[in-house]
Design an enzyme around this catalytic site. Structure first.
Site, mmCIF file in Angstrom:
data_model
loop_
_atom_site.group_PDB
_atom_site.id
_atom_site.type_symbol
_atom_site.label_atom_id
_atom_site.label_comp_id
_atom_site.label_asym_id
_atom_site.label_seq_id
_atom_site.Cartn_x
_atom_site.Cartn_y
_atom_site.Cartn_z
ATOM 1 N N ARG A 135 0.861 -1.203 0.000
ATOM 2 C CA ARG A 135 0.000 0.000 0.000
ATOM 3 C C ARG A 135 0.886 1.238 0.000
ATOM 4 O O ARG A 135 0.587 2.247 -0.624
ATOM 5 C CB ARG A 135 -0.940 -0.007 1.213
ATOM 6 C CG ARG A 135 -1.726 1.291 1.316
ATOM 7 C CD ARG A 135 -2.947 1.265 2.235
ATOM 8 N NE ARG A 135 -2.882 0.358 3.340
ATOM 9 C CZ ARG A 135 -2.142 0.560 4.457
ATOM 10 N NH1 ARG A 135 -1.409 1.654 4.586
ATOM 11 N NH2 ARG A 135 -2.150 -0.328 5.419
ATOM 12 N N TYR A 142 -17.082 15.643 -15.947
ATOM 13 C CA TYR A 142 -17.489 14.244 -15.881
ATOM 14 C C TYR A 142 -18.518 14.062 -14.746
ATOM 15 O O TYR A 142 -18.320 14.561 -13.638
ATOM 16 C CB TYR A 142 -16.246 13.376 -15.635
ATOM 17 C CG TYR A 142 -16.576 11.941 -15.345
ATOM 18 C CD1 TYR A 142 -17.389 11.205 -16.209
ATOM 19 C CD2 TYR A 142 -16.100 11.300 -14.207
ATOM 20 C CE1 TYR A 142 -17.713 9.890 -15.935
ATOM 21 C CE2 TYR A 142 -16.419 9.983 -13.938
ATOM 22 C CZ TYR A 142 -17.228 9.279 -14.807
ATOM 23 O OH TYR A 142 -17.557 7.984 -14.536
ATOM 24 N N ASP A 184 -7.808 18.514 -14.357
ATOM 25 C CA ASP A 184 -8.092 17.161 -14.837
ATOM 26 C C ASP A 184 -7.680 17.124 -16.305
ATOM 27 O O ASP A 184 -8.335 17.722 -17.169
ATOM 28 C CB ASP A 184 -9.582 16.863 -14.658
ATOM 29 C CG ASP A 184 -9.950 15.437 -15.075
ATOM 30 O OD1 ASP A 184 -9.215 14.853 -15.895
ATOM 31 O OD2 ASP A 184 -10.993 14.943 -14.605
ATOM 32 N N LYS A 217 -7.947 6.142 -19.372
ATOM 33 C CA LYS A 217 -8.260 6.617 -20.719
ATOM 34 C C LYS A 217 -7.000 6.625 -21.598
ATOM 35 O O LYS A 217 -6.454 5.575 -21.872
ATOM 36 C CB LYS A 217 -8.921 7.995 -20.605
ATOM 37 C CG LYS A 217 -10.043 8.026 -19.565
ATOM 38 C CD LYS A 217 -11.206 7.164 -19.951
ATOM 39 C CE LYS A 217 -12.153 6.737 -18.861
ATOM 40 N NZ LYS A 217 -12.388 7.509 -17.708
HETATM 41 O O1 P1T Z 1 -13.225 6.222 -14.248
HETATM 42 P P1 P1T Z 1 -12.079 6.784 -13.447
HETATM 43 O O2 P1T Z 1 -10.756 6.248 -13.817
HETATM 44 O O3 P1T Z 1 -12.352 6.767 -11.966
HETATM 45 O O4 P1T Z 1 -11.984 8.335 -13.868
HETATM 46 C C1 P1T Z 1 -12.993 9.266 -13.616
HETATM 47 C C2 P1T Z 1 -12.923 10.407 -14.595
HETATM 48 C C3 P1T Z 1 -12.343 11.601 -14.212
HETATM 49 N N1 P1T Z 1 -12.232 12.646 -15.052
HETATM 50 C C4 P1T Z 1 -12.687 12.580 -16.315
HETATM 51 C C5 P1T Z 1 -12.549 13.758 -17.214
HETATM 52 C C6 P1T Z 1 -13.274 11.400 -16.771
HETATM 53 O O5 P1T Z 1 -13.698 11.361 -18.051
HETATM 54 C C7 P1T Z 1 -13.409 10.284 -15.905
HETATM 55 C C8 P1T Z 1 -14.071 9.024 -16.325
HETATM 56 N N2 P1T Z 1 -14.897 9.168 -17.438
HETATM 57 C C9 P1T Z 1 -15.642 8.195 -18.032
HETATM 58 C C10 P1T Z 1 -15.719 6.941 -17.584
HETATM 59 C C11 P1T Z 1 -16.381 8.620 -19.231
HETATM 60 O O6 P1T Z 1 -16.835 7.761 -20.024
HETATM 61 O O7 P1T Z 1 -16.524 9.835 -19.440
#
Ligand code: P1T
Length: 358
Positions: A25, A77, A149, A174
């Site tokens: 961790r 998001y 972000d 992503k």
């Molecule tokens: O899904 P995660 O890895 O927890 O990330 C969240 C997140 C944060 N910021 C942005 C700009 C994002 O697009 C996302 C996750 N977005 C999707 C799953 C989507 O399809 O838009």
């Protein structure tokens, strides 16, 4: 290749007699290799990897105290909005959501309690562009953190720390990982004291990623620049195709000169990215649903940034947790379709869109 240290713990010769690793961790060699890579691609000093993008955001919000205020873009998001309003509002944090392409609206909300400005640019899914340097300038003399972000742009197209931001965050799920096979989050900072606090939260709260996912993300990062070039090229071609299509009302893509923030996109980003959104003629909801159902090469699915193209219906999928009135105010109408354009041959993608759109 960096080994996958699939271990939770590390042998010690005597209590405290170890080689820098005690428990996974806290530290893991594969995660550490990824964290170095993350810092490097963002031109930062310290990288931190988490179990998801939202886990990374959660760690940023834990830097704050009850009573502190956050100014966030109102177009973001849906899961980020949900984390802010459904989890952290209950712990006494106060959020102001403003359309951030208008810097004056941010200025109007800044007061002595403001501790964080949350910037998402390009925004998900409306593709608004926020001027990172202008936001940084607004709070230069104040003790306010600017977090960006950087998920939609990726570190290849834009490096917020270089523009003066304090924290850069990624859903590495992503573009960074890039192959739709990992969920992972990242933070990168430059400041020593801030890094120490984030490292403490990362270990104390424990939302870390595993070694296998660290390895996959490291592998993804190696091809980020090549993938992004193709994502951008394909998206530009598709944006123009959709703009000229008689059944499409509007296309949201920052590469168009007519895009309201095109000038900032052009200076702030290396290219215009792999995402776009569009609305069917007359904002026809049924027509939009028909398109996403008919697409064959574009898969209808949540997420983005993978090598294979995805289509999404934000109102019912990624942004369903934002109240309809608020969602529609920022443009996320029921007839909006979002495309994550992959790296396939663009002629195949256009053929797919041609057969799906009446
Ligand atoms: O899904 P995660 O890895 O927890 O990330 C969240 C997140 C944060 N910021 C942005 C700009 C994002 O697009 C996302 C996750 N977005 C999707 C799953 C989507 O399809 O838009």
């Amino acid at each position: 290749m960096p080994p996958i240290y699939q271990t939770s713990t590390y042998a010690q010769t005597t209590p405290g007699g170890h080689q820098g690793f005690e428990y996974s961790r806290t530290h893991n060699p594969t995660r550490q290799a990824l964290e170095k890579s993350l810092a490097s691609i963002e031109a930062g000093a310290f990288g931190f990897a988490f179990g998801s993008g939202l886990a990374a955001m959660d760690a940023v919000l834990k830097l704050l105290k009850p009573g502190d205020e956050i100014i966030s873009t109102d177009d973001l998001y849906g899961g980020s909005y949900r984390l802010f309003t459904k989890i952290f509002e209950d712990f006494g944090l106060k959020f102001h959501f403003v359309p951030m392409h208008d810097v004056e609206q941010i200025k109007a909300k800044i007061n002595d309690k403001t501790k964080l400005i949350w910037v998402e640019t390009p925004t998900n899914p409306m593709m608004n562009i926020i001027d990172i340097q202008a936001v940084v300038e607004l709070v230069k003399e104040k003790e306010v953190l600017v977090a960006v972000d950087n998920t939609f742009a990726s570190s290849y197209l834009q490096q917020p720390l270089v523009m003066g931001a304090d924290i850069v965050m990624h859903s590495a799920t992503k573009y960074l990982a890039g192959h739709s096979d990992v969920v992972l989050g990242a933070l990168v900072v430059n400041d020593d004291a801030l890094a120490e606090r984030i490292g403490f939260i990362q270990n104390a709260s424990g939302a870390v990623c595993g070694p296998m996912d660290s390895f996959l993300t490291l592998r993804g990062i190696k091809t980020l620049h090549v993938r992004m070039q193709r994502h951008c090229e394909n998206t530009a071609t598709i944006a123009h195709f959709l703009k000229d299509h008689p059944s499409i009302e509007k296309v949201y893509w920052p590469g168009f000169e007519s895009h309201p923030n095109h000038r900032i996109a052009k200076t702030q980003m290396k290219d215009y990215g792999g995402m776009l959104s569009f609305v069917t003629k007359g904002a026809d909801y049924q027509a939009a649903i028909k398109i996403v159902e008919r697409l064959k090469l574009f898969t209808l699915a949540e997420s983005l940034g993978g090598v294979e193209s995805l289509a999404g219906h934000p109102a019912s999928m990624t942004h369903a947790s934002i109240p309809k009135a608020l969602r529609e105010k920022s443009g996320v109408v029921d007839a909006l379709i979002r495309l994550s354009v992959g790296i396939e041959d663009v002629r195949d993608l256009i053929t797919d869109l041609e057969q799906a759109i009446d």
